[in-house]
Design an enzyme around this catalytic site. Sequence first.
Site: not given
Length: 194
Positions: A46, A78, A107, A134-135, A171, A173
Amino acid sequence: MIVGVLALQGGVSEHIAMLEHLAVPSRAVRRTEDLDGIDGLILPGGESGVIDRLTRLFGLREPLRAAIGAGLPVLGTCAGLIMLADRITGAAPGQQTLGGLDVTVERNAFGSQRDSFDTTVDVAGIGAIDASFIRAPIVTEVGEGVDVIATLPDGRIVGVHDGHRIGVSFHPEVSGDPRLHEAFVRLIAEIRRR
Ligand code: GLN
């Protein structure tokens, strides 16, 4: 066995779906009481700065730190890896982590050019798994007692394990590959038997 999923922000339902797929009872963790009786905890992806603020707002920061410090098995993906790391670079102003895992993470380490991509990652003890980045952060320093379990072909570290805690930059998931969750459930079962 009950596995909690920190449910303040981010990809909560994907982790719960993954646990359902493995027939493992799960619980969304939003309040301190939700930590009672869980055998493991997933910190989802997130936005780590937002998750950090919400843990403090809901009074969850200290109970989470205590549970992690006491050896609760934790899987962080993440932003969840960022929350689990003892040190971060590129933090948002005032951003803190929960800590527990003796690593430094950077990050948004992939920059805007290639900030999201899917690939396969070789994870020690599991094999090549499908992973979405993702980032994503990367691990830039690994303390003693922390094993590197996944690297990209260029050598950057994207997965670590310290006995009770597993942190990955990506990720599983999102791509839907259940094997990392399976490995986490096996780790919880092993720790419960001790
Ligand atoms: N860039 C996000 C952060 O710093 C992590 C992104 C993710 O969890 N997919 O928290």
